[in-house]
Write a protein that holds these residues in place. Sequence first.
Motif, short mmCIF file in Angstrom:
data_model
loop_
_atom_site.label_atom_id
_atom_site.label_comp_id
_atom_site.label_asym_id
_atom_site.label_seq_id
_atom_site.Cartn_x
_atom_site.Cartn_y
_atom_site.Cartn_z
N MET A 144 0.71 -1.18 0.03
CA MET A 144 -0.08 -0.06 0.05
C MET A 144 0.87 1.47 0.14
N LEU A 145 2.07 1.21 0.71
CA LEU A 145 2.76 2.40 0.86
C LEU A 145 3.44 2.69 -0.65
N THR A 146 3.74 1.30 -1.36
CA THR A 146 4.35 1.59 -2.53
C THR A 146 3.20 2.31 -3.52
N LEU A 147 2.01 1.75 -3.53
CA LEU A 147 1.04 2.28 -4.43
C LEU A 147 0.68 3.75 -4.12
N MET A 148 0.58 4.10 -2.86
CA MET A 148 0.49 5.60 -2.51
C MET A 148 1.58 6.53 -3.10
N GLN A 149 2.52 5.96 -2.78
CA GLN A 149 3.83 6.79 -3.15
C GLN A 149 3.77 7.12 -4.71
N ARG A 150 3.33 6.05 -5.47
CA ARG A 150 3.27 6.14 -6.93
C ARG A 150 2.08 7.20 -7.37
N LEU A 151 1.41 7.83 -6.54
CA LEU A 151 0.36 8.60 -6.85
C LEU A 151 0.77 9.89 -6.31
N GLY A 152 1.55 10.12 -5.50
CA GLY A 152 1.89 11.55 -4.93
C GLY A 152 2.81 11.58 -3.82
N LEU A 153 3.40 12.68 -3.30
CA LEU A 153 4.19 12.63 -2.23
C LEU A 153 3.22 12.23 -0.61
N THR A 154 3.90 11.31 -0.23
CA THR A 154 3.11 10.46 0.78
C THR A 154 3.61 10.63 2.25
N ARG A 155 2.91 11.09 3.20
CA ARG A 155 3.48 10.98 4.54
C ARG A 155 2.85 9.90 5.39
N GLN A 156 3.62 9.35 6.23
CA GLN A 156 3.08 8.18 7.18
C GLN A 156 3.32 8.36 8.62
N THR A 157 2.11 8.37 9.25
CA THR A 157 1.94 8.38 10.69
C THR A 157 1.41 7.19 11.29
N PHE A 158 1.50 7.24 12.49
CA PHE A 158 1.05 5.95 13.22
C PHE A 158 -0.01 6.51 14.49
N GLU A 159 -1.01 6.14 14.55
CA GLU A 159 -1.86 6.40 15.67
C GLU A 159 -2.59 5.34 16.26
N ASP A 160 -2.46 5.00 17.55
CA ASP A 160 -3.25 3.93 18.02
C ASP A 160 -3.12 2.46 17.34
N GLY A 161 -2.01 1.98 16.86
CA GLY A 161 -2.05 0.97 16.32
C GLY A 161 -2.31 1.12 14.82
N VAL A 162 -2.70 2.02 14.35
CA VAL A 162 -2.99 2.20 12.90
C VAL A 162 -2.04 3.05 12.15
N THR A 163 -1.78 2.53 10.93
CA THR A 163 -0.95 3.49 10.34
C THR A 163 -1.64 4.40 9.15
N ILE A 164 -1.46 5.54 9.04
CA ILE A 164 -2.27 6.40 8.17
C ILE A 164 -1.28 6.98 6.99
#
Length: 191
Positions: A158-178
Amino acid sequence: MHDSASEPPDALADPGTLLATTHAVGGGLRVRLRLTRPADGLLVRAFLERLSPDARHRRFFSAMPVVSETLLHRFTFYDPRRRLVVAATTFVDGAEQIVGLADVTHLETGLAELALVVDEECQGHGIGRLLTEAIASLARRQGATHLKAELLERNAAMLTLMQRLGLTRQTFEDGVTILMTRLPDRTRRAA
Ligand SMILES: CC(C)(COP(=O)(O)OP(=O)(O)OC[C@H]1O[C@@H](n2cnc3c(N)ncnc32)[C@H](O)[C@@H]1OP(=O)(O)O)[C@@H](O)C(=O)NCCC(=O)NCCS
């Protein structure tokens, strides 16, 4: 298509072209992308029921042993101004079969949320990439500037797919990756 995950594209694919074309992906598969419709209940049910508990868990945050009518309704009846669902389909013995399902919901001005799942037997062949491109370009056309995805754990594909669309920021909240992706402003012209 854009070829490097490290360099976001400066334009998204034209949604009309993506939805009007049959795509040759890996594994000798030919897939078509189309918006789902109310008559797709049985196809969507068959697709969701073929998924393993792990794939359902990653997509729905629950192993979801029973595919409810409410869930089917969400994938087949929707207000297209707020939510769109795109299916990737193939033909097996002349019958259409769903091999991937992606949806996007407009959350607030400029922000839309994407979720998707691809049939495990068909993963790794580029279907996720086609679906995310179609969803992103449709969302962009409806005014989204940012696309969000929530993941239960680190999800390299999923990270690869989102990075292919545009600049992607990754954060972590309560066990969920956003993942939050800034979509390009432009859509490529149809060929
Ligand atoms: C995420 C998912 C939709 C990807 O679908 P897919 O059809 O396999 O995707 P693609 O074949 O287009 O591959 C996506 C990219 O991720 C890469 N990738 C796949 N698995 C990977 C892994 N384990 N580690 C690193 N990269 C990986 C692929 O190489 C490809 O990159 P490339 O285009 O540079 O080759 C699919 O794995 C899935 O359905 N997972 C379960 C549901 C889920 O996690 N959904 C996300 C939450 S909403």
